[in-house]
Design a protein around this motif. Sequence first.
Motif, PDB file in Angstrom:
ATOM      1  N   TYR A   1       5.778   6.266  10.549  1.00 50.53           N
ATOM      2  CA  TYR A   1       5.211   6.425  12.082  1.00 50.53           C
ATOM      3  C   TYR A   1       3.885   5.557  12.342  1.00 50.53           C
ATOM      4  CZ  TYR A   1       2.890   9.094  15.566  1.00 50.53           C
ATOM      5  OH  TYR A   1       2.542   9.662  16.832  1.00 50.53           O
ATOM      6  N   MET A   2       2.929   5.474  11.309  1.00 52.58           N
ATOM      7  CA  MET A   2       1.807   4.768  11.605  1.00 52.58           C
ATOM      8  C   MET A   2       2.069   3.368  11.614  1.00 52.58           C
ATOM      9  SD  MET A   2      -0.772   6.590   8.618  1.00 52.58           S
ATOM     10  CE  MET A   2      -2.160   5.387   9.131  1.00 52.58           C
ATOM     11  N   VAL A   3       2.861   2.750  10.992  1.00 50.70           N
ATOM     12  CA  VAL A   3       3.144   1.221  11.147  1.00 50.70           C
ATOM     13  C   VAL A   3       3.881   0.980  12.461  1.00 50.70           C
ATOM     14  CG1 VAL A   3       4.798  -0.660  10.373  1.00 50.70           C
ATOM     15  CG2 VAL A   3       3.453   0.643   8.627  1.00 50.70           C
ATOM     16  N   LYS A   4       4.860   1.865  12.859  1.00 50.79           N
ATOM     17  CA  LYS A   4       5.396   1.626  14.266  1.00 50.79           C
ATOM     18  C   LYS A   4       4.386   2.010  15.435  1.00 50.79           C
ATOM     19  CE  LYS A   4       9.212   0.422  12.798  1.00 50.79           C
ATOM     20  NZ  LYS A   4       9.747  -0.941  12.987  1.00 50.79           N
ATOM     21  N   CYS A   5       3.487   2.863  15.206  1.00 54.09           N
ATOM     22  CA  CYS A   5       2.579   3.016  16.252  1.00 54.09           C
ATOM     23  C   CYS A   5       1.756   1.898  16.172  1.00 54.09           C
ATOM     24  CB  CYS A   5       1.670   4.293  16.094  1.00 54.09           C
ATOM     25  SG  CYS A   5       2.392   5.792  16.463  1.00 54.09           S
ATOM     26  N   PHE A   6       1.176   1.214  15.232  1.00 50.82           N
ATOM     27  CA  PHE A   6       0.358   0.086  15.213  1.00 50.82           C
ATOM     28  C   PHE A   6       1.196  -1.201  16.041  1.00 50.82           C
ATOM     29  CE2 PHE A   6      -0.953  -4.124  13.072  1.00 50.82           C
ATOM     30  CZ  PHE A   6      -2.178  -3.956  13.347  1.00 50.82           C
TER      31      PHE A   6
ATOM     32  N   SER B   1       6.289  15.793  -0.677  1.00 50.77           N
ATOM     33  CA  SER B   1       5.455  14.980  -0.460  1.00 50.77           C
ATOM     34  C   SER B   1       5.617  13.614  -0.214  1.00 50.77           C
ATOM     35  CB  SER B   1       4.135  14.990  -1.384  1.00 50.77           C
ATOM     36  OG  SER B   1       4.315  14.854  -2.542  1.00 50.77           O
ATOM     37  N   SER B   2       6.572  13.072  -1.288  1.00 49.19           N
ATOM     38  CA  SER B   2       7.268  11.683  -1.299  1.00 49.19           C
ATOM     39  C   SER B   2       7.749  11.408   0.200  1.00 49.19           C
ATOM     40  CB  SER B   2       8.076  11.466  -2.281  1.00 49.19           C
ATOM     41  OG  SER B   2       7.458  11.490  -3.549  1.00 49.19           O
ATOM     42  N   GLY B   3       8.729  12.413   0.733  1.00 54.20           N
ATOM     43  CA  GLY B   3       9.100  12.030   1.871  1.00 54.20           C
ATOM     44  C   GLY B   3       8.174  12.052   2.998  1.00 54.20           C
ATOM     45  N   VAL B   4       7.478  13.119   3.008  1.00 58.76           N
ATOM     46  CA  VAL B   4       6.191  13.184   4.010  1.00 58.76           C
ATOM     47  C   VAL B   4       5.502  11.915   4.104  1.00 58.76           C
ATOM     48  CG1 VAL B   4       4.022  14.352   4.892  1.00 58.76           C
ATOM     49  CG2 VAL B   4       6.029  15.727   3.881  1.00 58.76           C
ATOM     50  N   THR B   5       5.094  11.271   2.838  1.00 53.07           N
ATOM     51  CA  THR B   5       4.194  10.155   2.847  1.00 53.07           C
ATOM     52  C   THR B   5       4.935   8.842   3.366  1.00 53.07           C
ATOM     53  OG1 THR B   5       3.123  10.779   0.931  1.00 53.07           O
ATOM     54  CG2 THR B   5       3.292   8.591   1.373  1.00 53.07           C
ATOM     55  N   LEU B   6       6.374   8.878   3.133  1.00 51.28           N
ATOM     56  CA  LEU B   6       7.064   7.714   3.805  1.00 51.28           C
ATOM     57  C   LEU B   6       7.234   7.855   5.138  1.00 51.28           C
ATOM     58  CD1 LEU B   6       8.485   5.152   3.209  1.00 51.28           C
ATOM     59  CD2 LEU B   6      10.637   6.595   2.489  1.00 51.28           C
ATOM     60  N   ILE B   7       7.716   8.809   5.743  1.00 47.14           N
ATOM     61  CA  ILE B   7       7.832   9.276   7.201  1.00 47.14           C
ATOM     62  C   ILE B   7       6.300   8.932   8.012  1.00 47.14           C
ATOM     63  CG2 ILE B   7       7.993  10.965   8.975  1.00 47.14           C
ATOM     64  CD1 ILE B   7      10.032  12.327   7.162  1.00 47.14           C
ATOM     65  N   THR B   8       5.274   9.611   7.433  1.00 48.05           N
ATOM     66  CA  THR B   8       3.923   9.146   7.973  1.00 48.05           C
ATOM     67  C   THR B   8       3.519   7.624   7.992  1.00 48.05           C
ATOM     68  OG1 THR B   8       3.057  11.307   7.195  1.00 48.05           O
ATOM     69  CG2 THR B   8       1.386   9.822   7.570  1.00 48.05           C
TER      70      THR B   8
ATOM     71  N   LEU C   1       0.905  -1.201   0.077  1.00 46.17           N
ATOM     72  CA  LEU C   1      -0.032  -0.023   0.162  1.00 46.17           C
ATOM     73  C   LEU C   1       0.825   1.304   0.043  1.00 46.17           C
ATOM     74  CD1 LEU C   1      -3.160  -0.653   2.249  1.00 46.17           C
ATOM     75  CD2 LEU C   1      -3.040  -0.055  -0.285  1.00 46.17           C
ATOM     76  N   PRO C   2       1.824   1.428   0.966  1.00 46.27           N
ATOM     77  CA  PRO C   2       2.704   2.722   0.735  1.00 46.27           C
ATOM     78  C   PRO C   2       3.188   3.006  -0.649  1.00 46.27           C
ATOM     79  CG  PRO C   2       3.589   1.048   2.290  1.00 46.27           C
ATOM     80  CD  PRO C   2       2.653   0.237   1.740  1.00 46.27           C
ATOM     81  N   LEU C   3       3.255   2.160  -1.549  1.00 49.88           N
ATOM     82  CA  LEU C   3       3.776   2.408  -2.920  1.00 49.88           C
ATOM     83  C   LEU C   3       2.725   3.164  -3.919  1.00 49.88           C
ATOM     84  CD1 LEU C   3       5.585  -0.788  -4.101  1.00 49.88           C
ATOM     85  CD2 LEU C   3       6.684   1.528  -3.125  1.00 49.88           C
ATOM     86  N   THR C   4       1.541   2.907  -3.382  1.00 47.68           N
ATOM     87  CA  THR C   4       0.277   3.403  -4.230  1.00 47.68           C
ATOM     88  C   THR C   4       0.214   5.219  -3.889  1.00 47.68           C
ATOM     89  OG1 THR C   4      -1.131   3.397  -2.170  1.00 47.68           O
ATOM     90  CG2 THR C   4      -1.373   1.430  -3.643  1.00 47.68           C
ATOM     91  N   ALA C   5       0.823   5.697  -2.882  1.00 46.43           N
ATOM     92  CA  ALA C   5       1.022   7.018  -2.764  1.00 46.43           C
ATOM     93  C   ALA C   5       1.736   7.560  -3.933  1.00 46.43           C
ATOM     94  CB  ALA C   5       1.701   7.219  -1.374  1.00 46.43           C
ATOM     95  N   PHE C   6       2.704   6.812  -4.332  1.00 48.52           N
ATOM     96  CA  PHE C   6       3.715   7.772  -5.421  1.00 48.52           C
ATOM     97  C   PHE C   6       3.107   8.147  -6.392  1.00 48.52           C
ATOM     98  CE2 PHE C   6       6.737   5.553  -2.436  1.00 48.52           C
ATOM     99  CZ  PHE C   6       7.043   6.589  -1.951  1.00 48.52           C
TER     100      PHE C   6
END
Length: 300
Positions: free
Chosen positions: A275-280, A265-272, A218-223
């Motif tokens: 962060y979400m994965v680590k929080c989960f 936005s590429s960097g922001v998306t990956l960082i976000t 799913l992370p790749l769909t952002a690009f």
Amino acid sequence: MNNRSTTADIIITSTNGVSALVCAVAAFLVFNLNLHKLVVYRLALYQVLASLAFAAVEVFQIVFVNYNDAPAVYDNVCVAIGWMVIYTRWVKLVFTSWVTFHLFCFAVLHRNLKKFEVMYVVTSLLVPIPIASVPLITNTYGVNRLGICFYFAVNDTHGVGTIEKFSLWYVPVMVILLALSIAMIVMVIALARRLCWRSSYKPITEGDTFWTALKQILPLTAFPILFFVFMIPSFVSNIFQSVSPATYSMSLSYTTLCISLWSMSSGVTLITHIYMVKCFETKKRRKLRDNNIQYLNPQC
């Protein structure tokens, strides 16, 4: 310092500076958390590194232009900067196309082409070289009307720079936009149908291999989505620029800003996402720990 320093320069330089910083942080997190061992994060990392390179080139270009007092030096360096600007843009463009192809094969053809990772990287680095070198051969890199290094040189009396601007950037971007739009629509339909079909036969669980693979990719769909969000307004701006030459300065600044935001936005998306994965994962471990404590200390 020359007279070209404007509000647009400050905004674009600041945006690219922040973009470079954000992409550097994203790349650091991928390596620091050992996420580069997963192919999905490596593909995202390549996109972020391309964005970092583009942002760095853009910052250097505008700062160099504004603080340069030696035209003889600038003319030669300007050619190199122009080449790097087009090269880094095309690296991002080619790799975004490969990421979309990778997603398409997963969603529609049910194939995970992680073995093609090397091909994605090599072609993304090599294909832009001849494209960026065409203006180098025809000597059409130079200072444009805004005083920055690009295709459209001021002394482009025969219109060669204009032809190259459309044939080597605007038209290919339009074709790729159309192709990726069709691919994304087909992917969404295919994924929706597959998920509906699977859920009708059995519930989707955490251990489901397809569901697990889908979450990982799913992370790749952002690009490709980010590509649409920022390149469509940029393309519309270019059309206005062609129809109304009076809007050249504003259109070029807006186009550059859109591409800069695409990188950020590429960097922001990956960082976000990280962060979400680590929080989960933290919440999951905490829940598991609480369950173990409750099991070891049952309440009467």
